[in-house]
Write a protein that holds these residues in place. Structure first.
Motif, short mmCIF file in Angstrom:
data_model
loop_
_atom_site.label_atom_id
_atom_site.label_comp_id
_atom_site.label_asym_id
_atom_site.label_seq_id
_atom_site.Cartn_x
_atom_site.Cartn_y
_atom_site.Cartn_z
N UNK A 186 -9.70 -4.87 -31.51
CA UNK A 186 -9.20 -3.87 -32.45
C UNK A 186 -7.89 -3.26 -31.98
N UNK A 187 -7.11 -2.76 -32.95
CA UNK A 187 -5.80 -2.17 -32.63
C UNK A 187 -5.99 -1.02 -31.64
N UNK A 188 -5.25 -1.07 -30.57
CA UNK A 188 -5.32 0.01 -29.58
C UNK A 188 -6.30 -0.27 -28.45
N UNK A 189 -7.08 -1.34 -28.57
CA UNK A 189 -7.98 -1.68 -27.47
C UNK A 189 -7.16 -2.27 -26.32
N UNK A 190 -7.79 -2.39 -25.18
CA UNK A 190 -7.10 -2.97 -24.01
C UNK A 190 -6.67 -4.40 -24.30
N UNK A 191 -7.58 -5.18 -24.88
CA UNK A 191 -7.27 -6.59 -25.15
C UNK A 191 -6.11 -6.72 -26.14
N UNK A 192 -6.05 -5.80 -27.09
CA UNK A 192 -4.94 -5.82 -28.05
C UNK A 192 -3.65 -5.38 -27.38
N UNK A 193 -3.68 -4.23 -26.70
CA UNK A 193 -2.45 -3.67 -26.11
C UNK A 193 -1.88 -4.62 -25.05
N UNK A 194 -2.76 -5.17 -24.22
CA UNK A 194 -2.21 -6.00 -23.14
C UNK A 194 -1.68 -7.33 -23.69
N UNK A 195 -2.30 -7.87 -24.75
CA UNK A 195 -1.74 -9.09 -25.35
C UNK A 195 -0.47 -8.78 -26.16
N UNK A 196 -0.35 -7.54 -26.67
CA UNK A 196 0.93 -7.17 -27.31
C UNK A 196 2.05 -7.26 -26.29
N UNK A 197 1.76 -6.79 -25.07
CA UNK A 197 2.76 -6.87 -24.00
C UNK A 197 3.07 -8.34 -23.69
N UNK A 198 2.03 -9.15 -23.53
CA UNK A 198 2.24 -10.57 -23.24
C UNK A 198 3.03 -11.23 -24.37
N UNK A 199 2.62 -10.98 -25.61
CA UNK A 199 3.29 -11.62 -26.75
C UNK A 199 4.74 -11.19 -26.88
N UNK A 200 5.02 -9.93 -26.51
CA UNK A 200 6.42 -9.48 -26.60
C UNK A 200 7.25 -10.16 -25.50
N UNK A 201 6.65 -10.40 -24.34
CA UNK A 201 7.37 -11.12 -23.28
C UNK A 201 7.64 -12.57 -23.73
N UNK A 202 6.65 -13.16 -24.40
CA UNK A 202 6.81 -14.55 -24.86
C UNK A 202 7.59 -14.63 -26.17
N UNK A 203 7.78 -13.46 -26.80
CA UNK A 203 8.45 -13.38 -28.10
C UNK A 203 7.72 -14.20 -29.17
N UNK A 204 6.39 -14.03 -29.21
CA UNK A 204 5.57 -14.68 -30.24
C UNK A 204 4.71 -13.63 -30.94
N UNK A 205 4.28 -13.95 -32.14
CA UNK A 205 3.37 -13.06 -32.87
C UNK A 205 2.21 -13.88 -33.42
N UNK A 206 1.24 -14.18 -32.56
CA UNK A 206 0.10 -14.97 -33.04
C UNK A 206 -0.74 -14.15 -34.01
N UNK A 207 -1.58 -14.84 -34.76
CA UNK A 207 -2.52 -14.13 -35.63
C UNK A 207 -3.54 -13.44 -34.74
N UNK A 208 -3.78 -12.16 -34.97
CA UNK A 208 -4.79 -11.44 -34.19
C UNK A 208 -6.15 -11.57 -34.87
N UNK A 209 -7.18 -11.78 -34.09
CA UNK A 209 -8.54 -11.85 -34.64
C UNK A 209 -9.36 -10.71 -34.03
#
Ligand code: ASP
Length: 326
Positions: free
Chosen positions: A163-186
């Motif tokens: 869910x938005x704001x969870x650890x798994x979401x926030x930390x993958x937002x950081x990873x995805x921004x480093x990779x410059x990708x926007x995968x579909x979130x489930x």
């Protein structure tokens, strides 16, 4: 002889002095009944597992049971809102984390609570390094291949989160921004169910707190590309750090901690903090937390004041990272 007025004044100041030192009866005998620990995610996830391990020992110290109530939704903010609004009598607590008490601030402009203003910090329970995980048949073999694959297939891959704001979401937002990708979130109600989906091969990858992942990695049911901390984790000696595996920019460690509603008496907070510390010093509790890859807080990090400082610094750290993504 004392005048009526000065006698009344003397009595008043005696009462005032008493009031200043007296501990309310409710705090003196605390706890006299079952305590509810709200866990903002599904059973079987890291927050739930850490809460159960520590509160089982705290209950022995306190002489009362502590019942875990899993209240899911909105990346942990539904439960945390409920905890913020609960009676501040020490009988309703919440196990919060880096998401509910930091990442949610920039991600939810209308958040119904403020982590600093609406809670009394009780005790930090565990640090939880973040791992980059994938279903076991995800094609990339190592982190370098993962980076290339996710970039090349950015419109096809998906990432599970709690869910938005969870650890798994926030930390993958950081990873995805480093990779410059926007995968579909489930989204799931916790990384317990998200992990089940990863094991079943229904989702591609996930950034999760280590606690959830160690048993699955060891059983070979999922892949771990790297741990996002400076050092390898003793529970997973073969999993490289992100720096070793070629992505030093991705560093993330979450944490779980107990909070009480604002205004809970200092005596109750002190009682709970002492019980939490006693649990963290217990050999069996330590063994179980360490086996799952948690980092047990050093004594100086176990006070309510240290937790208040952590919350402040985590909000400051995650706000600029997550603001553009919100
Ligand atoms: N790891 C959390 C849980 O306990 C969810 C999250 O914040 O990702 O399920």
């Amino acid at each position: 002889m004392m005048s009526v007025r000065s006698l009344a004044g003397a009595c008043l100041s005696a009462f005032a002095a008493l009031g200043a030192f007296a501990v309310p009866a409710s705090a003196q005998n605390y706890p006299t009944r079952t305590i509810t620990m709200i866990v903002p995610f599904a059973a079987g996830g890291p927050t739930d597992v850490i809460s159960r391990i520590v509160t089982a020992h705290m209950a022995q110290t306190l002489g009362q049971s502590i019942v875990i109530e899993n209240v899911v939704g909105a990346g942990g903010t539904t439960a945390t809102t409920r905890a913020a609004r609960a009676a501040n009598d020490g009988y309703t607590l919440v196990t919060g984390h880096m998401g509910t008490h930091a990442a949610s601030v920039p991600l939810y402009p209308k958040l119904a609570y403020h982590p600093e203003k609406d809670f009394e910090p009780v005790a930090l329970l565990a640090g939880t390094p973040i791992l980059i995980l994938a279903r076991k048949d995800f094609p990339p073999k190592d982190l370098k291949e993962f980076v290339a694959y996710v970039r090349a297939n950015a419109d096809k891959v998906n990432a599970a989160h709690a869910g938005i704001g969870s650890v798994s979401h926030a930390s993958c937002e950081l990873l995805n921004s480093i990779l410059d990708v926007k995968p579909v979130g489930v989204p799931f109600n916790g990384t317990g169910p998200a992990m089940n989906a990863l094991v079943a091969g229904q989702v591609d990858y996930m950034c999760d707190q280590i606690v959830n992942a160690v048993p699955q990695i060891n059983a070979g049911t999922i892949k771990a590309y790297a741990v996002a901390t400076a050092e390898r984790n003793p529970s997973l000696p073969n999993v490289p750090t992100t720096a070793e595996a070629g992505l030093p920019a991705f560093q993330a460690q979450a944490w779980n901690a107990i909070f009480a509603p604002k205004g809970t008496s200092p005596a109750i907070i002190a009682t709970l903090n002492a019980a939490a510390i006693k649990a963290l010093d217990d050999e069996n509790v330590r063994k179980r937390l360490l086996e799952l890859g948690s980092v047990i807080p050093a004594p100086t990090h176990r006070t309510p004041e240290a937790l208040a400082t952590l919350v402040k610094s985590e909000i400051a750290k995650w706000t600029p990272v997550l603001k553009p993504a919100s």
